[in-house]
Design a protein around this motif. Structure first.
Motif, PDB file in Angstrom:
ATOM      1  N   ARG A 139      11.256  -1.388   9.930  1.00  0.00           N
ATOM      2  CA  ARG A 139      10.395  -0.213  10.031  1.00  0.00           C
ATOM      3  C   ARG A 139       9.228  -0.288   9.057  1.00  0.00           C
TER       4      ARG A 139
ATOM      5  N   ARG B 280      -0.121  -5.174   2.870  1.00  0.00           N
ATOM      6  CA  ARG B 280      -1.340  -5.887   3.194  1.00  0.00           C
ATOM      7  C   ARG B 280      -1.207  -7.305   2.673  1.00  0.00           C
TER       8      ARG B 280
ATOM      9  N   LYS C  17       0.826  -1.211   0.000  1.00  0.00           N
ATOM     10  CA  LYS C  17       0.000   0.000   0.000  1.00  0.00           C
ATOM     11  C   LYS C  17       0.853   1.250   0.000  1.00  0.00           C
ATOM     12  N   ARG C  18       1.909   1.225   0.784  1.00  0.00           N
ATOM     13  CA  ARG C  18       2.888   2.313   0.819  1.00  0.00           C
ATOM     14  C   ARG C  18       4.235   1.655   0.961  1.00  0.00           C
TER      15      ARG C  18
ATOM     16  N   ASN D  72       6.118   1.417   3.440  1.00  0.00           N
ATOM     17  CA  ASN D  72       6.288   0.640   4.660  1.00  0.00           C
ATOM     18  C   ASN D  72       4.961   0.070   5.175  1.00  0.00           C
ATOM     19  N   ARG D  73       4.019  -0.132   4.269  1.00  0.00           N
ATOM     20  CA  ARG D  73       2.756  -0.756   4.654  1.00  0.00           C
ATOM     21  C   ARG D  73       2.466  -1.900   3.691  1.00  0.00           C
TER      22      ARG D  73
ATOM     23  N   TRP E  96       4.465  -5.115  13.463  1.00  0.00           N
ATOM     24  CA  TRP E  96       5.433  -4.073  13.140  1.00  0.00           C
ATOM     25  C   TRP E  96       6.823  -4.609  13.362  1.00  0.00           C
TER      26      TRP E  96
END
Lengths: 380, 184
Positions: free
Chosen positions: B80, B30, B24-25, B27-28, B75
Motif C-alpha cells: 500500500r 520518491r 515524502k510520506r 506511503n510515498r 503502486w
C-alpha cells in the motif's frame, strides 16, 4: 523470378470486413471511435481511435493561474466532475503545505459521494440502454437530476460546481441542506428495489451481460484496471480505504466485490456502491453539524500566488477508478506541468480493445458502458 | 507487513548505485535514479517488492536543463505504497527504453508522451498517432511550443471574419467587436 523469391500475393480474407464504430454512435460514450475487424458478427480485432474530444487541457493549464484552472479541470470528465476539482486542489495543498480545515474535508467527502451516486446512476442507466432497456436510462437520468438539484443548491452549478478551491471549499452548506439531502437519500434508497425489478434482476439484462467481456483478476491487474472494474474481479481495493485521503479513514464503509469479472459483475458492483455511498453520506449528515470551524484556510492573493517549488501526485477514487494528478510547480504563478491520469485512459483504450476481441459486435457498446469508460479522460 | 516491506525496499534500492531515496510520506517514496538504471529499478520493484500497478508515466519538459524528466508512478497493492521513480533523459535525441515488457499499461502512456513531447520509446508496441491524428506540427506539450504564436502564424484571421460578415456588421448585425479588440 526465381522460385525461392516467389511470394503469393496477399489478399485480405474475404470473410473479414472493417467497420467504423463511432465517433457518432449511440453505443459509444461521448465522441470516441472504434475500428473493428469483423467476421460476421464476431469481433476479430478492435482499435481505439481517440482525439475527438481533445481540448489540450494540460497545455491550457500551463498558461493559466493556479486558481483559474479550478474552472477548467471539471470539464475533463463530464459525468463525474467533482473528483477532478478535489484531486487538483489536493495536489496544490500538498505542494503549498496548506492545512485544510476538517469541516471543509467533510464537505468535500459529501460532494464526492454525491457525484459518485450521480455518475453510477448515469453509468448503469447507459448500460441498460445498450441492452435496449431505455426505461432504466430515463429513470437513472431523472434520479441523477435530483442529485444535481442538491449540487445546484450547494454550489450554484448543476454539473460543474467549481466549488473546491485550494485550501477548502468556497461556501458553507446552506441552512436545511443536510435535511433535504437526507430525504433525497431516503428516496434514492427506496428506488433501489424498483431498479432491481426493472434492471438488476431482469433476465433480459442478466442473460445479455453474463459472461460477456470477461476478464480475470490476473488480467485486470496486468492491464492496470482500477475502480469498480477491478472490484468486479474480486479484489477488494479502494483508494479511499487503502490510500486514504480527506477524512475517509474516519468513515465506516464496505468495499463491495463480485467474482465474475464480466459486464454483469461490474454493474452489480456499482449497484452495491450506491448503497455504500448512501451510507457514507448519512454519516456525513450525522457528523457535519458537530464539526465547527472555518471552511477554508487562508491562502495568499490567488491572482498573485506563487506556489512554492515542488511536485505532488495525489490519488482519488473517482466513480470510474483511480484518478490522479501529477502537478509540478517551479515557484511561478502558473503550474509548470499538470498530468492527468484518468482511470478511463486504461479502460477505454487497452482494456476495451482486448475485451472486445472475441465478443460480438452488439456487445461492444455493452462492454464499453460496463467499464464506464469516459473518453474525455483519454483525450484530455 | 507494510513497515517491513518498506524497510526491505530501502535496502534493495540502496544496493543500486546512484539512487537517491526520499520518503515524502509514510506511503510515498520518491526515487531519483539514473536513466540507465531505471528499468532495473522498476524490475526490482515489480518482481521482488510487489509494485505491480503502473499508475502513470508523467513527462516534464525541463527545458532550462535541456532534459526531459520521466516519472514512473508504481503502486503496490500489498505494501500500500506508491513509488515515484524520477529519471532524466537528454532532450535531444529524446529516445528512451520502453517498459512495456514489465507493465502493459505503459503502452498508452508512452504513446501519449511520444505524441505530446516527441520522446521515442524503443520497444513500445505502438508509437503511432492517437489523439492528434491530423496534427503535423511540433510536439505541442514541449515548452518551446507557443500555442498562441502557432495559431497566429497558421490560421488566417480573415477566414474567421469574412467579407460577408463585415457587410453584415455594417448593417449592425454579426459580431460587432473586432476579434483583436475583444481579446484585450
Amino acid at each position: 523470378m526465381r522460385p525461392e523469391n516467389y511470394e503469393a500475393r496477399k489478399h485480405p480474407p474475404s470473410n473479414e470486413f472493417e467497420l467504423n464504430f463511432g465517433p457518432n454512435h449511440p453505443g459509444i460514450e461521448g465522441n470516441y471511435a472504434f475500428k473493428v475487424k469483423l467476421n460476421g458478427d464476431e469481433v476479430l480485432e478492435a482499435k481505439a481511435d481517440a482525439g475527438y474530444l481533445h481540448r489540450g487541457f494540460e497545455k491550457l493549464m500551463e498558461g493559466r493561474l493556479w486558481i483559474q484552472n479550478i474552472a477548467l479541470v471539471p470539464r475533463i470528465c463530464v459525468p463525474d466532475p467533482v473528483p477532478m476539482e478535489v484531486c487538483y486542489s489536493l495536489a496544490i495543498e500538498e505542494i503549498a503545505g496548506l492545512e485544510v480545515p476538517e469541516r471543509a474535508q467533510w464537505i468535500r467527502v459529501m460532494q464526492l459521494e454525491m457525484s459518485r451516486l450521480a455518475a453510477h446512476l448515469f453509468a448503469f442507466g447507459g448500460h441498460a440502454a445498450t441492452c435496449g432497456m431505455y426505461t432504466t436510462m430515463f429513470w437513472g437520468v431523472a434520479d441523477r437530476d435530483l442529485i444535481l438539484d442538491r449540487f445546484e443548491e450547494l454550489t450554484g452549478g448543476r454539473v460543474y460546481s467549481i466549488y473546491n478551491i485550494p485550501g477548502g471549499v468556497r461556501r458553507d452548506v446552506p441552512t436545511g441542506f443536510l435535511e433535504r439531502l437526507g430525504s433525497l437519500l431516503d428516496y434514492l434508497e427506496s428506488r433501489l428495489p424498483d431498479y432491481d425489478n426493472l434492471f438488476f434482476t431482469n433476465q433480459i439484462f442478466i442473460r445479455r451481460a453474463r459472461d460477456v467481456g470477461v476478464m480475470s483478476q490476473e488480467q485486470a491487474l496486468k492491464w492496470g484496471v482500477t475502480g469498480p472494474n477491478l472490484r468486479a474481479t474480486g479484489l477488494a481495493f479502494d483508494v479511499r480505504r487503502d490510500d486514504p485521503y480527506l477524512v475517509y479513514d474516519q468513515i465506516d464503509f464496505d468495499i463491495p466485490t463480485e467474482p465474475g469479472g464480466d459486464c454483469l459483475s461490474r454493474n452489480l458492483v456499482r449497484r452495491s456502491e450506491l448503497l455504500q455511498s448512501i451510507r457514507i453520506l448519512r454519516q456525513v449528515i450525522e457528523r457535519l453539524p458537530s464539526i465547527k470551524g472555518p471552511i477554508r484556510c487562508p491562502i495568499p492573493n490567488p491572482l498573485a500566488w506563487n506556489v512554492p517549488v515542488g511536485e505532488s501526485y495525489p490519488r482519488v477514487e473517482s466513480s470510474k477508478g483511480e484518478l490522479a494528478y501529477y502537478v509540478v510547480s517551479n515557484g511561478g504563478d502558473k503550474p509548470y506541468r499538470v498530468h492527468v491520469r484518468g482511470p478511463s485512459s486504461m479502460h477505454a483504450v487497452q482494456v476495451l480493445e482486448k475485451l472486445a476481441v472475441g465478443s460480438r459486435l452488439e456487445d461492444i457498446a455493452q462492454i464499453m458502458f460496463s467499464l464506464d469508460a469516459c473518453p474525455p479522460e483519454v483525450d484530455r | 507487513m507494510t513497515q517491513e516491506l518498506n524497510v526491505w525496499l530501502d535496502k534493495i534500492l540502496g544496493d543500486i548505485e546512484n539512487v537517491k531515496i526520499e520518503r515524502k510520506r509514510s506511503n510515498r517514496l520518491r526515487v531519483d535514479v539514473d536513466a540507465r538504471a531505471l528499468p532495473a529499478v522498476l524490475e526490482l520493484l515489480q518482481g521482488r517488492a510487489s509494485y505491480v500497478h503502473l499508475s502513470a508515466i508523467s513527462c516534464v519538459d525541463r527545458i532550462d536543463d535541456d532534459e526531459f524528466e520521466l516519472v514512473y508512478h508504481v503502486w503496490s497493492y500489498e505494501a500500500r505504497s506508491l513509488v515515484s521513480a524520477h529519471t532524466r533523459i537528454p532532450r535531444d535525441p529524446g529516445v528512451y527504453l520502453s517498459i512495456y515488457d514489465l507493465y502493459v499499461p505503459a503502452a498508452f502512456f508512452e504513446r501519449d508522451i511520444h505524441e505530446m513531447f516527441g520522446v521515442y520509446f524503443e520497444g513500445s508496441p505502438d508509437m503511432g498517432k492517437f489523439i492528434l491524428t491530423e496534427w503535423d506540427g511540433p510536439p505541442p506539450m514541449r515548452k518551446d511550443f507557443d500555442s498562441e504564436k502557432f495559431v497566429n502564424e497558421t490560421f488566417n484571421r480573415e477566414q474567421y471574419h469574412p467579407q460577408w460578415l463585415k457587410d453584415l456588421e455594417k448593417e449592425g448585425g454579426g459580431i460587432t467587436t473586432p476579434a483583436e479588440d475583444a481579446r484585450k
